[in-house]
Design a protein around this motif. Structure first.
Motif, PDB file in Angstrom:
ATOM      1  N   ALA A   8      -9.256   1.567  15.523  1.00 47.51           N
ATOM      2  CA  ALA A   8      -9.108   1.144  14.124  1.00 47.51           C
ATOM      3  C   ALA A   8      -7.787   0.414  13.937  1.00 47.51           C
ATOM      4  O   ALA A   8      -6.759   0.804  14.500  1.00 47.51           O
ATOM      5  N   LEU A  57      -4.761   7.205  13.028  1.00 52.38           N
ATOM      6  CA  LEU A  57      -5.902   6.295  12.933  1.00 52.38           C
ATOM      7  C   LEU A  57      -6.930   6.596  14.022  1.00 52.38           C
ATOM      8  O   LEU A  57      -6.556   6.994  15.138  1.00 52.38           O
ATOM      9  N   ARG A 111       0.827  -1.213   0.000  1.00 51.42           N
ATOM     10  CA  ARG A 111       0.000   0.000   0.000  1.00 51.42           C
ATOM     11  C   ARG A 111       0.860   1.261   0.000  1.00 51.42           C
ATOM     12  O   ARG A 111       0.523   2.260  -0.650  1.00 51.42           O
ATOM     13  N   LEU A 146      -6.334   1.890   7.814  1.00 51.14           N
ATOM     14  CA  LEU A 146      -7.024   2.968   7.115  1.00 51.14           C
ATOM     15  C   LEU A 146      -8.251   2.458   6.375  1.00 51.14           C
ATOM     16  O   LEU A 146      -8.247   1.350   5.834  1.00 51.14           O
ATOM     17  N   SER A 147      -9.288   3.273   6.333  1.00 49.69           N
ATOM     18  CA  SER A 147     -10.440   2.950   5.495  1.00 49.69           C
ATOM     19  C   SER A 147     -10.058   3.183   4.036  1.00 49.69           C
ATOM     20  O   SER A 147      -9.096   3.887   3.724  1.00 49.69           O
ATOM     21  N   ASN A 148     -10.807   2.588   3.139  1.00 47.06           N
ATOM     22  CA  ASN A 148     -10.527   2.745   1.709  1.00 47.06           C
ATOM     23  C   ASN A 148     -10.664   4.189   1.265  1.00 47.06           C
ATOM     24  O   ASN A 148      -9.939   4.648   0.369  1.00 47.06           O
ATOM     25  N   TRP A 149     -11.579   4.932   1.874  1.00 49.02           N
ATOM     26  CA  TRP A 149     -11.768   6.335   1.504  1.00 49.02           C
ATOM     27  C   TRP A 149     -10.550   7.170   1.872  1.00 49.02           C
ATOM     28  O   TRP A 149     -10.095   8.012   1.085  1.00 49.02           O
ATOM     29  N   VAL A 150     -10.033   6.954   3.063  1.00 45.44           N
ATOM     30  CA  VAL A 150      -8.851   7.706   3.486  1.00 45.44           C
ATOM     31  C   VAL A 150      -7.641   7.315   2.649  1.00 45.44           C
ATOM     32  O   VAL A 150      -6.827   8.166   2.263  1.00 45.44           O
TER      33      VAL A 150
END
Length: 527
Positions: A108, A104, A50, A111-115
């Motif tokens: 959590a 974060l 990532r 990371l969320s996909n949006w972030v």
């Protein structure tokens, strides 16, 4: 009567060059990603794959938008790109800093996909800003200096682009030692402000009457006034009874070529319709291969440093690791700068003293890449990594110092930025493949750090337990370097081919278009 264009060493021309250098200095900070990338991954619990995707978003911003940026600066001049660069750099680095500082959410694990998508967008903006700045600076410089000094001056501008990572990394880590948020703030402000200065002072200056570029018949002449893909229609000024047209190097319609040159211009434009795109692809294939792999390795030098350091010490100290990362980024940046200057001087000198085609140095640059990757593969201690970093920067800088001038030789000056944009677009595919491969190989050797053996003090400075690391040293990335060594070897073969091809054409051989014979110099008249 219009005034004569300024002398080569006039204040206005040198002033534009100095402003271009400052803009270039603020445009190359994508190379500094290794200085903060590992810490970003640790804080936000990013995998190495990532992290490489975020790095690639910056690469796509730099090279994916290059053709569009080049076409825009060729048509509209540098000012629109300066505006784009200012806002892109400010928004991009400020956004990355925001997500780093925010960290974060409580509870959590990642990371969320949006972030993650927002981080990618911020990385993309930093790349767009860098391209806007360097395209403007290079375009203005290439059109403001004659052929005999073009590799040197464009190489000088690109050297500042390469030195950018060192300057910002040094300043950031001096003022904000261990404070990545402060470093990112330095990047946001320090890269955007030079674009304001460039908006007012960076521009192309018409060449004096005494400075002419020789146009050649054959394939080179076909390319002199055409873009890399497609060709321009005959200008209405050529078809008119006055038969005058603006000189390709001029930034103003005050300077035109007399009608005696118009017939040659028509013939050149007519020949352009017979361009062979396949031949173009062969000529330009060497640079993309080695530039793509250089981008992949350069973006991961921080992880390589981190892996070697983690393997060498019993207790991982994040601040000490950051120092080694910064040292590698600085080494690459300084040698990058030197390579861009040295290759420009050598290429210009040999071209004008011995009539050596600049493309003959492509194989030399590719060989430097082979040596740099072989050296990196052989290094197994972080204290010796500087050798590989220096060779990588030197070879990468030589590549970027050489290829703008080679692009002008192959495809001409009027559409230089557009052509350079397409040349810059090509490495994106190679760098994507190699970067993703590097991340996956690195992840395959990674594990979460074990807290038990560490003292409470050392544990607080260690990477997050949720963030995996590789403690195996060279084994973490060795397989990736095998891929880059193979790619460099292929690039070396292509470089030899390109050099031999241009040597034969220059000596009068029939290579894709016949002998290369000079056409009478274009003559300037005031109107």
């Amino acid at each position: 009567m219009h005034p004569e264009s300024p002398a080569i060493f006039s204040i206005v021309r040198i002033g534009s060059l100095l402003a271009s250098l400052l803009v270039a200095l603020g445009s190359g900070t994508n190379y500094a990603f290794s200085a903060y990338g590992p810490q970003l991954a640790s804080r936000l619990h990013l995998s190495h794959t990532r992290l490489n995707v975020i790095s690639l978003s910056g690469t796509v911003g730099v090279y994916g938008t290059a053709p569009l940026m080049g076409k825009l600066v060729d048509a509209r001049g540098p000012r629109p790109l300066m505006v784009i660069a200012f806002f892109s750099l400010l928004v991009g680095y400020s956004g990355i800093r925001h997500f780093y500082v925010q960290g974060l959410p409580d509870g959590a694990s990642g990371l969320s996909n949006w972030v993650f998508a927002a981080l990618m967008a911020c990385g993309f903006f930093t790349g767009v800003g860098g391209t806007g700045g360097i395209m403007s600076a290079t375009n203005a410089t290439a059109k403001s200096f004659p052929h005999r000094a073009r590799a040197t001056t464009t190489g000088l501008v690109f050297s500042m682009f390469g030195l950018s990572a060192f300057i910002f990394s040094t300043v950031g880590h001096t003022l904000f030692l261990g404070d990545i948020a402060g470093f990112l703030l330095t990047l946001a402000v320090g890269t955007s402000l030079p674009m304001i200065l460039g908006f007012f002072f960076v521009r192309s200056i018409p060449l004096p009457t005494s400075e002419h570029d020789i146009i050649y018949s054959g394939e080179d002449a076909d390319d002199v006034h055409t873009p890399l893909f497609g060709h321009q229609e005959l200008s209405s000024s050529v078809e008119s009874s006055t038969a005058t047209r603006i000189h390709p190097h001029s930034a103003s319609a005050d300077y035109v070529i007399s009608s005696s040159s118009s017939t040659q211009s028509e013939r050149i434009q007519s020949n352009a319709s017979r361009r062979d795109i396949a031949s173009t692809s062969k000529k330009g294939s060497t640079g993309p291969v080695i530039r793509g792999l250089a981008l992949a390795v350069n973006g991961n030098v921080g992880l390589i440093s981190q892996a070697l350091y983690a393997n060498a010490v019993p207790t991982y100290d994040e601040r000490e690791a950051a120092k080694w990362q910064s040292a590698q980024v600085s080494t690459v940046s300084i040698s990058n700068c030197l390579g861009r200057i040295i290759i420009g001087v050598i290429a210009d000198s040999s071209h004008h003293l011995m009539e050596t085609p600049r493309s003959s140095y492509i194989s030399f640059v590719a060989l430097l890449f082979v040596i740099s990757q072989t050296t990196a593969f052989a290094v197994n201690d972080v204290t010796g990594l500087w050798k590989a970093s220096a060779l990588l920067g030197l070879s990468y800088g030589s590549l970027f110092g050489l290829f703008p001038a080679v692009t002008i030789e192959w495809f001409g000056l009027p559409h230089f930025s557009e052509n350079w944009g397409f040349m810059s677009l090509a490495p994106v595919i190679g760098s994507n493949i190699l970067s993703i491969a590097f991340g996956r190989i690195f992840d395959a050797h990674s594990r979460a750090p074990t807290p038990e053996p560490r003292s409470p003090i050392s544990h607080t400075s260690s990477p997050s337990e949720s963030h995996s690391m590789c403690f195996e040293g060279r084994a973490c990335y060795a397989d990736s370097l095998k891929l880059t060594i193979a790619a460099c070897t292929c690039a070396f073969a292509l470089g030899v081919y390109a050099g031999i091809r241009d040597w034969r054409r220059q000596k009068g051989g029939d290579v894709d278009g016949g002998a290369r014979t000079p056409i009478e110099d274009e003559r300037w008249e005031e109107v």
